[in-house]
Write a protein that holds these residues in place. Structure first.
Motif, PDB file in Angstrom:
ATOM      1  N   VAL A 137      -9.360   9.532  -4.737  1.00  0.00           N
ATOM      2  CA  VAL A 137      -8.918   9.013  -3.589  1.00  0.00           C
ATOM      3  C   VAL A 137      -9.416   7.496  -3.400  1.00  0.00           C
TER       4      VAL A 137
ATOM      5  N   GLY B 192      -8.838  -4.171  -1.236  1.00  0.00           N
ATOM      6  CA  GLY B 192      -9.202  -3.124  -1.705  1.00  0.00           C
ATOM      7  C   GLY B 192     -10.278  -2.490  -1.027  1.00  0.00           C
TER       8      GLY B 192
ATOM      9  N   ILE C 147       0.805  -1.213  -0.119  1.00  0.00           N
ATOM     10  CA  ILE C 147       0.058   0.148   0.215  1.00  0.00           C
ATOM     11  C   ILE C 147       0.922   1.183   0.018  1.00  0.00           C
TER      12      ILE C 147
ATOM     13  N   ALA D 102      -4.452   0.270  -4.641  1.00  0.00           N
ATOM     14  CA  ALA D 102      -3.332   0.126  -3.527  1.00  0.00           C
ATOM     15  C   ALA D 102      -3.800  -1.336  -2.614  1.00  0.00           C
ATOM     16  N   GLY D 103      -4.927  -1.150  -2.153  1.00  0.00           N
ATOM     17  CA  GLY D 103      -5.411  -2.259  -1.103  1.00  0.00           C
ATOM     18  C   GLY D 103      -5.604  -3.446  -2.036  1.00  0.00           C
TER      19      GLY D 103
ATOM     20  N   ARG E 291       0.766   3.767  -3.395  1.00  0.00           N
ATOM     21  CA  ARG E 291       0.506   5.169  -2.939  1.00  0.00           C
ATOM     22  C   ARG E 291       1.593   6.146  -3.306  1.00  0.00           C
TER      23      ARG E 291
ATOM     24  N   ARG F  42      -7.509   5.220  -5.890  1.00  0.00           N
ATOM     25  CA  ARG F  42      -6.268   5.037  -5.616  1.00  0.00           C
ATOM     26  C   ARG F  42      -6.105   4.118  -4.355  1.00  0.00           C
ATOM     27  N   ASN F  43      -6.884   4.218  -3.393  1.00  0.00           N
ATOM     28  CA  ASN F  43      -7.086   3.352  -2.331  1.00  0.00           C
ATOM     29  C   ASN F  43      -7.418   1.916  -2.708  1.00  0.00           C
TER      30      ASN F  43
ATOM     31  N   ASP G   8     -10.656   3.905   5.592  1.00  0.00           N
ATOM     32  CA  ASP G   8     -10.168   5.301   5.028  1.00  0.00           C
ATOM     33  C   ASP G   8     -11.503   6.241   5.088  1.00  0.00           C
ATOM     34  N   GLN G   9     -12.465   5.834   4.626  1.00  0.00           N
ATOM     35  CA  GLN G   9     -13.517   6.652   4.531  1.00  0.00           C
ATOM     36  C   GLN G   9     -14.295   6.489   5.995  1.00  0.00           C
TER      37      GLN G   9
ATOM     38  N   LEU H 208      -9.426  -1.282   2.529  1.00  0.00           N
ATOM     39  CA  LEU H 208      -8.662  -0.076   2.677  1.00  0.00           C
ATOM     40  C   LEU H 208      -9.606   0.971   2.641  1.00  0.00           C
ATOM     41  N   VAL H 209     -10.504   1.049   1.453  1.00  0.00           N
ATOM     42  CA  VAL H 209     -11.410   2.129   1.180  1.00  0.00           C
ATOM     43  C   VAL H 209     -12.378   2.359   2.315  1.00  0.00           C
TER      44      VAL H 209
END
Length: 269
Positions: free
Chosen positions: A176, A251, A160, A183-184, A164, A179-180, A258-259, A254-255
């Motif tokens: 965003v 993925g 990740i 990466a995830g 990133r 991208r997350n 983060d949210q 991680l999304v």
């Protein structure tokens, strides 16, 4: 996604080709489970992972953040590097393993086709495992579980950070999210590539019943035994259903993290 986990376990417990009743592919395994055991067998053992899934992910990310702060102070670093991300991820994964090992044991016992009819449900499995093997049974496979989670999380968080850093900075909410997710998903895929041999070992160790010869014990000797008797490819049994679940799952994980964490920081703290 849970039926893929059942398929993964069935492949990992299958020694060699499994004979006439062996599984040859994901579709073949799903078909044989439904035909021989009924559709409900695709969800056998689902309660333990449901019970531990949210706490497990919370521990993973919370521990990763705390280990990041700890190692930055320890090494006198002012920013996070990829090696540091790998180290914090492995430490977080090892911490997570202590939480999940007992749930994993019960799940594996319920998913094993050789135990069909032995347990009527999750609590019956817990009672019978305790009665037959004692409390220590619930930490069986801890060492291989530590390796499994440490290596997956180290690969996950390390990738990740790398992805990133390589991707251009996002300037929109959609950017965003994308991208997350990328990466995830790559992190989840790489983590699965790295840790599957230890997952196979963990499954074999936890699937051993009392009264049977304890063929598999410590992780690295067990890896050698499996590779010697079944070939190197046996260390990646169940990889396809595992990566189909944990690649995209990494993925999404991680999304969502983060949210939700961003929302909490903005509105609740």
């Amino acid at each position: 996604m849970y039926p893929l986990d059942v398929v993964k376990t069935r492949f990992q417990l299958q020694v060699g080709k499994g004979g006439a009743d062996g599984y040859t592919s994901i579709a073949d395994c799903l078909k044989k489970i439904v035909r021989n055991e009924g559709p409900a067998a695709l969800y056998r053992g689902i309660l333990p992972p449901i019970a531990v899934e949210a706490p497990k992910r919370a521990v993973k990310f919370a521990a990763n953040e705390q280990y990041t702060l700890f190692y930055k102070r320890l090494f006198g670093m002012d920013r996070v590097t990829q090696p540091l991300s790998i180290l914090t991820g492995m430490s977080a994964g090892a911490t997570e393993a202590f939480l999940v090992v007992s749930f994993e044991l019960v799940k594996i016992r319920l998913q094993d086709k050789n135990n069909a009819g032995k347990y009527s449900g999750t609590m019956d499995a817990v009672k019978k495992i305790y009665a037959e093997e004692g409390a220590s049974a619930f930490v069986k496979g801890l060492e291989s579980c530590l390796w499994r989670h440490a290596i997956w999380s180290g690969g996950y968080f390390g990738v990740i950070h790398g992805v990133r850093s390589a991707l251009p900075e996002a300037h929109s909410k959609e950017g965003v999210l994308f991208r997350n997710f990328v990466a995830g998903a790559i992190g989840g895929t790489v983590g699965t590539m790295l840790n599957t041999p230890f997952d196979v070992v963990k499954t074999r160790v936890q699937g051993q019943l009392p009264g049977q010869p304890a063929k598999y014990g410590w992780a690295f000797p067990a890896l050698r035994t499996i590779a010697k008797e079944e070939g190197f490819g046996a260390l990646y049994k169940g990889f396809a259903p595992k990566v189909l679940r944990l690649g995209p799952g990494g993925g999404i994980l991680l999304v969502v993290f983060d949210q939700v964490s961003g929302f909490i920081r903005k509105h609740l703290l």
